[in-house]
Design an enzyme around this catalytic site. Structure first.
Site, short mmCIF file in Angstrom:
data_model
loop_
_atom_site.label_atom_id
_atom_site.label_comp_id
_atom_site.label_asym_id
_atom_site.label_seq_id
_atom_site.Cartn_x
_atom_site.Cartn_y
_atom_site.Cartn_z
N HIS A 1 6.28 6.80 -17.83
CA HIS A 1 5.30 7.58 -18.62
C HIS A 1 6.03 8.58 -19.51
O HIS A 1 7.24 8.76 -19.39
CB HIS A 1 4.25 8.23 -17.72
N ASP B 1 10.92 15.22 -15.50
CA ASP B 1 9.72 14.41 -15.27
C ASP B 1 8.83 14.48 -16.49
O ASP B 1 8.19 15.51 -16.72
CB ASP B 1 9.01 14.94 -14.03
N GLU C 1 -0.10 10.05 -17.21
CA GLU C 1 0.20 9.73 -15.82
C GLU C 1 -0.03 10.94 -14.94
O GLU C 1 -0.53 10.84 -13.81
CB GLU C 1 1.67 9.28 -15.71
N GLU C 2 0.33 12.12 -15.50
CA GLU C 2 0.29 13.33 -14.68
C GLU C 2 -1.11 13.68 -14.19
O GLU C 2 -1.28 14.31 -13.15
CB GLU C 2 0.89 14.51 -15.46
N ASP D 1 10.46 6.86 -13.34
CA ASP D 1 9.67 8.05 -13.62
C ASP D 1 10.57 9.20 -14.01
O ASP D 1 10.26 9.95 -14.92
CB ASP D 1 8.82 8.38 -12.39
N HIS E 1 7.96 20.17 -12.20
CA HIS E 1 6.72 20.60 -12.86
C HIS E 1 6.71 22.10 -13.22
O HIS E 1 5.64 22.68 -13.38
CB HIS E 1 5.50 20.27 -12.00
#
Lengths: 735, 735
Positions: free
Chosen positions: A351, A361, A399-400, A428, A528
């Site tokens: 993604h 990420d 995706e998140e 990923d 994140h």
């Protein structure tokens, strides 16, 4: 990445105590050799340039780029433009109109502490502080969780650590630690317990193990600084929440409204907020109640207490702005058309949407996948080579928020994917430079192992220790724990990234892999946070992008194993060994334990009887697949190979239950569907485990009657799937 | 045959007033020519021998042979033995353990009339009288309906003709006429109205149109004699009632118990019995109440009255013995393996179980299908010819109980059939020697027409009228009724025989055809009576078996159209023309009428909006398919043809909704699923029609809200199916 990969690994690890879940090769034949394919793969791998990946990463992460925003559209357009430049075919946006969720970018979410007169004596900023000069996008500072309810609540706090809140949470604001549980499950448990609000924070015990001062945290180390938070989604599900098992195409019917979703508690009905550990400390300093048991004490320099509430009658106020909005998202697709079988596809995917800048990420993966597609085209242009089957390079959006782009794509192209896709290779992120984590269908576990065997380990400290390949260090850090295998540990398919809809809804074998460092838990500490910028990657995690290149090489090897193997690289022996030596014995053991309870006996017996029949069928099928000679088969005529490959694809579809497992239309894989009790469970045939658990816990006869029938039924459906598998291998309609 | 084929035709005919449901060729291209295939087919056809068919029929019908009995097992073994002798491959029994239903062979069901003192003044024998010397099997005399409840009830009778009983039936025994409605629906309506018992009889108005004396009925004519009854099933559904969407394999889990089925009213909860018209007359002679309206008066020489009850306080007693038992059934399968694509199959099928001797239904078809398989093998052995794709010859068991053998087979081999079967050619009976009735998916309507064009009509009286081929007389007796087409009328797929699970559950295009005489209604008069012996066939219906041969020839032509056409003979133009010119306009008209009602407007609008979007997509797809050039495509390379054929097969699967239409897991075809309101409905997209009807009838706002959502949703699902179809025709993942 939606959920921690390492969490998955560790939870699974805990669940499978005794080491029952390991891949092995003792009983199955070695992969079919294909020297010509190997030669092409090796040459393509050499064309991958770390500097290109670095440049890609820098461009992708210039700003934060949450799905559904202009900034993410910029990223999509750039990927599309580059993919066209590389020369891929039919490059286009695949778009959906989906329900996403955002904070108010002008009014940060925050907490306040009020004294007994209601005067605010503390207010959080709701923003994390930039620490490097790359961090210029103010929106990335905001602290929020997608799909939180909007609102302000005020009350007493209770600390629940990682436990499921029960009565104590009713009417309270809970504070929980990020841990093994998916944050969506934390929020859901809080809602179910009747909490009015929920705070989640990362404890220094896990994310700042060197200390919480500036020298021990980012930008000096990769550890979490005091003001950072882990963002994420708290929606549990796949795709647009409004359209289960249906594509969210513009204008088309949406099954559920936002109101329906709230009524069904499919999305949280209370405000939920991530707070930094600096704020958590301010809360813990004021907590009433007894000191916690040792396991609940975290790494902050304060005595953790349960609450409820603060000393001196102080109260907590939690304010969350959250708007759910329909936004357009765009998966970026590009193709390489196969020379011999253009309608057979492998999907190579990652993604590209991110909570902040996304340098780990997911854009470490995006940058690598782009370079892989470029290198393949360069090789094709130079040599005239073309893979035998087609490749779809897919850069997924949103995706998140809950595998939204890939989920909608799987729903729109359900029939095409089920009949044409032979495998999905999904990545990923590159979360560290030491070792691999692999999640695969048993059928294609060998594809990932073979790729790892071929690729040299880029980290000199590993090589010095004699672990020359990715495989060597993988096996070293994730060793087999049973005597059935010498292979590295691999997990069975579970949630966590975009491969999920492909195996779980459609029955396509998947390979998922990421890299990790060793000293991180439950994920890399800056997961994140707003600090996922190239600075982190270029100064700390993979300075010279050699691990990125190695991962790109594994992509190439895996892709070509699918496109250029004459016989599809599906190892049925491994699948049936896993079934007969691990999955079924695990269930047998549970039955035998549970049936010692005489009261349960009557409810377990119908299922147990079905289970006995299932075991017999699987044993027979196991014998049948061990008599197959793949090496011989792969030398058959093209027509014969086509028949065989089609049968192999058909066999995988046997495990898809058309109307879904236990009523969930999106979760259809009879062997590998995430547990409804625990989204992270790596248990094979989780529906059987779930039902056994429910029967054990239930006290209501009528309910147990129903569960008893359901248990026998689910085992019956698994049985029919194996009968179907047997049919797929036989001349049609075997007697 | 489970339900009247002619009923289907006539009901559909009535429904489609205005002639909206006709096949046509105006807008689509002629079928692709294949001279080589045609030459083989012609030569095979010549090898079919009427005398062989006659001999087969005599052997098959020596006794009555209800499914699940020793006598039917004898038939199965004989078919198997002959099929092995012919030289087919992999000949075997495909067995299931299913719930069937039987009378007590020693204690016939019966009715009694009691006077006011409770003394029996009349008792029926519960047996029909043999009329020819072939009729030696006493069990065939018994009058019964499968899945009736067991029991004796006593009370007043009400006559409901063919209407749905309402309040008047509560607590009463209803007497109904066999008519357009499936007998299962008659029984269900009686149960829902609260009746305590149900009698069904055939009125001489339909079945004895020449009179009821011996000279006007069987054995002098083919009309129903006074003591005969139509047997049959009153279960509405497919396969073993205990295992919807799951195969009834020995020992495996059964979802529903007999108790569940009764609780859910999935099988009748009251005694239901067929009585001869001689007994009906005895009832009508005693009836109280007003004389019926003219349309309700039948052909018995008595004034029909409604009831309730009898004059002089007489009462009716109805006694039914019915045992439901798990029995083993066996489909008889045999194969001809294809030379070029062995894993692509056409199914050529007919059932073999019968209510009595079965000389019409079904063994006229069985005898013919056997001879077709023999002739094919003879030709192959003589010439070395072998079809390019494989053929499965399937003789289904327990069709009469509810498509049980074919239904279970479709459930066990779901994945294999969906990925390998290219078409199903199903027959059921040769019910007369005048003309055809055809039911096909629009995609393969052309296959049946082409076959009918090639086969000469065997009936001299037709040929004398200039109708030289089966096609000519078909077109003459079932003419097109619109200006879009000059083709004979064909029905869209509906229930009634073993093709149903294949198109409705699995999405495989089907061809179903039977023959009929012209003066029969609602089916041939001796349908499901004990008089279905070779005597009937050899003396009245098709003395020289020339119509049987003609039907065999149509089988050959249809089979080879599937196996030996390079490009699959799927005509997407016909499908899309039907959709855009008939199916959608019929729904649009309903919307426009219903929306004149302002109160309904609000509930219809969401569906209407979705409908507008659906129309646009179908229009675009229609344009796309009309640009296809099948003639050119069929000259492509083998590899290209394979891709194209796979895409065509995939496209048909787009119309399968995995979890079923309106909650019915077995009824999954978005275009052609039998209406839930009316099992016989030939309406395309019946779920949309059903929902429109329910909204029109409903008066409850909350219910209408739900129906309104469901309507928009079902249209949305149909829309997605057409989007999927578009994808299937395009290079993968078109933008």
């Amino acid at each position: 990445m939606k959920i921690h990969w390492l969490v998955l690994a560790l939870v699974a690890n805990a669940i499978m105590a005794g080491g029952a879940k390991f891949r092995h090769e003792k009983f199955h034949s070695p992969p079919v050799k294909s020297p010509e394919k190997d030669a092409h793969a090796e040459k393509i791998r050499k064309l991958i340039k770390p500097s290109n990946i670095r440049d890609n990463l820098r461009e992708l992460t210039k700003t934060g780029h949450v799905a559904g925003t202009e900034k993410n559209l910029r990223v999509a357009k750039w990927i599309r433009q580059k993919t066209i430049e590389y020369g891929l075919e039919n490059v286009h946006f695949n778009e959906y109109d989906v329900l996403l969720s955002y904070p108010d970018w002008k009014r940060p979410n925050h907490i306040e502490i009020l004294d007994s007169n209601g005067t605010v004596i503390h207010k959080s900023t709701g923003r994390s502080k930039p620490l490097t000069k790359e961090e210029t996008d103010e929106e990335t500072e905001l602290q929020w969780l997608a799909y939180s309810a909007e609102g302000a609540v005020q009350g007493d706090v209770v600390y629940i650590n990682k436990a499921t809140p029960e009565d104590i949470a009713h009417g309270k604001i809970v504070i929980a630690r990020y841990s093994h549980s998916f944050r969506g499950n934390i929020a859901k448990a809080a809602v179910q317990a009747g909490a009015i609000g929920c705070l989640i924070y990362s404890d220094p015990q896990q994310v700042a193990i060197l200390g919480t001062g500036p020298e021990a945290t980012y930008g000096k180390t990769d550890k979490m600084p005091p003001d950072a938070v882990q963002r994420g989604t708290i929606y549990i599900g796949v795709g647009d929440p409004r359209t289960p098992a249906f594509p969210s195409i513009k204008g088309l019917y949406k099954e559920k409204t936002e109101e329906d979703l709230l009524n069904e508690k499919a999305i949280p009905t209370i405000p939920v907020l991530p707070i930094p550990y600096s704020e958590a400390k301010i809360i813990f300093e004021r907590m009433n109640g007894k000191p916690v048991i040792p396991g609940f004490q975290g790494g902050l320099n304060v005595t953790y207490k349960y609450g409820p509430g603060f000393t001196n009658n102080q109260k907590l106020k939690l304010s969350v702005c959250s708007k759910k909005e329909e936004r357009k998202i765009q998966n970026v697709l590009g193709f390489i058309r196969g020379k011999e079988e253009p309608d057979r596809y492998v999907l190579a995917t990652n993604h590209y949407d991110a909570w902040t800048y996304g340098a780990v990420d997911p854009n470490s993966g995006t940058a690598t996948l782009m370079e892989v597609s470029r290198a393949m085209m360069e090789y094709m242009n130079k040599t005239g080579y073309r893979p035998a089957k087609s490749i779809l390079f897919g850069h997924w959006d949103a995706e998140e928020f809950g595998l939204v782009g890939s989920g909608e794509f799987a729903e729109e192209y359900r029939e095409q994917l089920m009949s044409r896709a032979i495998g999905v290779v999904n990545m990923d992120l590159i979360g560290g430079n030491q070792t691999l984590l692999g999640i695969t269908n048993p059928t294609v576990a060998n594809v990932l192992r073979s790729a790892a065997r071929k690729v040299e380990h880029p980290n000199p400290s590993e090589v010095q220790e004699g672990r020359k390949t990715m495989y060597d260090s993988w096996k070293f850090y994730s060793p087999s724990k049973n005597n059935r295998s010498n292979e590295p540990w691999q997990m069975i398919p579970a949630g966590g990234s975009d491969h999920l809809p492909f195996y779980n809804y459609l029955g396509i074998p998947i390979i998922f892999f990421v890299t990790r460092s060793l000293d991180t838990f439950p994920s890399y500490p800056l997961y994140h946070t707003m600090h996922e910028t190239p600075h982190l990657m270029e100064n700390i995690l993979d300075a010279d992008f050699k691990m990125h290149k190695a991962i790109g090489e594994m992509f190439v090897e895996s892709i070509l194993a699918f496109t250029d193997s004459k016989l599809l690289p599906y190892d049925l022996k491994e699948l049936l060994d896993d079934v007969t030596l691990e999955f079924l014995p695990a269930i047998r053991a549970r039955f035998e334990t549970a049936m010692k309870d005489k009261k349960l006996m009557k409810y377990l017996e119908p299922g147990y009887e079905q289970f006995g029949l299932l075991e017999k069928t699987c044993q027979l099928l196991n014998e049948q697949v061990h008599m197959r000679n793949e090496s011989l088969l792969s030398q058959s005529s093209a027509a014969r190979l086509k028949v065989e490959n089609d049968r192999l694809m058909e066999l995988e579809k046997c495990f898809i239950k058309p109307d879904g497992i236990l009523g969930n239309r999106q979760s259809r894989h009879l062997l590998f569907s995430p547990s409804q009790e625990n989204w992270y469970s790596g248990n094979a045939m989780s529906q059987v485990h779930d039902l056994l658990t429910r029967i054990e816990k239930s006290k209501n006869d009528k309910k147990m009657d129903k569960l008893s029938k359901a248990l026998a039924g689910e085992i019956g459906h698994i049985h029919v799937a194996f009968i179907c598998a047997k049919h797929s291998l036989s001349p049609f309609f075997a007697s």
